[in-house]
Design an enzyme around this catalytic site. Sequence first.
Site, mmCIF file in Angstrom:
data_model
loop_
_atom_site.group_PDB
_atom_site.id
_atom_site.type_symbol
_atom_site.label_atom_id
_atom_site.label_comp_id
_atom_site.label_asym_id
_atom_site.label_seq_id
_atom_site.Cartn_x
_atom_site.Cartn_y
_atom_site.Cartn_z
ATOM 1 C CE LYS A 13 -2.136 -0.842 3.669
ATOM 2 N NZ LYS A 13 -1.831 -2.402 4.143
ATOM 3 N NE ARG A 88 -4.119 -1.631 9.947
ATOM 4 C CZ ARG A 88 -3.208 -0.988 9.305
ATOM 5 N NH1 ARG A 88 -3.332 0.159 9.077
ATOM 6 N NH2 ARG A 88 -2.155 -1.866 9.104
ATOM 7 N NE ARG A 122 7.387 -3.254 5.531
ATOM 8 C CZ ARG A 122 6.166 -3.019 5.621
ATOM 9 N NH1 ARG A 122 5.256 -2.956 4.523
ATOM 10 N NH2 ARG A 122 5.393 -3.336 6.817
ATOM 11 N NE ARG A 152 6.289 -0.796 9.871
ATOM 12 C CZ ARG A 152 4.919 -0.885 9.298
ATOM 13 N NH1 ARG A 152 4.761 -0.093 8.285
ATOM 14 N NH2 ARG A 152 4.019 -1.266 9.870
ATOM 15 N NE ARG A 163 2.082 -4.990 10.847
ATOM 16 C CZ ARG A 163 3.207 -4.915 10.276
ATOM 17 N NH1 ARG A 163 4.333 -5.658 10.745
ATOM 18 N NH2 ARG A 163 3.117 -4.110 9.393
#
Length: 210
Positions: A13, A88, A122, A152, A163
């Site tokens: 996203k 969300r 990532r 992160r 998540r």
Amino acid sequence: MNIVLLGAPGAGKGTQAALLEEKYGLVHISTGDIFRANIKGGTPIGKVAKSYIDAGKLVPDEVTCDIVKDRLTRDDVKSGFMLDGFPRNLFQAEELDKFARIDVCVNISVDFSLIMDRICGRRVCSCGASYHISSLGGRTTCEKCGKPLYQRADDNPETVGARLETYKTQTAPLIDYYKAQGKLLTVECGNATPAEVFAMICGKLDGLNK
Ligand code: AMP
């Protein structure tokens, strides 16, 4: 045009938002980025948000909705905005419909089996750029701005599992919510590169204006 970007964590996203911002001039609003900035700044919102984010859970709706509502009062959103990571859950989607007009929901659909590797590999930059370690060849700085890349805090296997569960139970129902409103555009990513996904999204968005 006001857009909601929907997709599981790691669907891309943020990457697509940056490209869409550049092409269509839409203001990119990421609730995750806002929370991370608050955590970094040690604000009261950051203190509340941190424990939820670290556990892979949603930050309470009142806090999150107020942040977005407030952000959407700024003048820069008048010519169009893109919400990345909000809403969300159904409550947030219904609240959003009370304070903003959404034209399109772009649903970025990815294979769940790819997500764990994508997120745990990532590396991100404070400028918003995002990379996968497999494409960095050992480089530790951002290609766009030269700043150091980092991982992160919530991009670890335990939090990613939580998540994904949060996404399945609370966020995925929004696909039907926007479908029922006739606003859903789904892009099936398969193994497509970010550039290919972007082309698919643009094709669909440009098709709306014809
Ligand atoms: P993201 O950067 O979108 O992956 O968001 C990182 C984390 O911030 C999420 O796992 C949630 O804990 C929190 N968060 C972001 N957006 C929302 C939202 N709309 N509602 C509740 N929590 C959120």
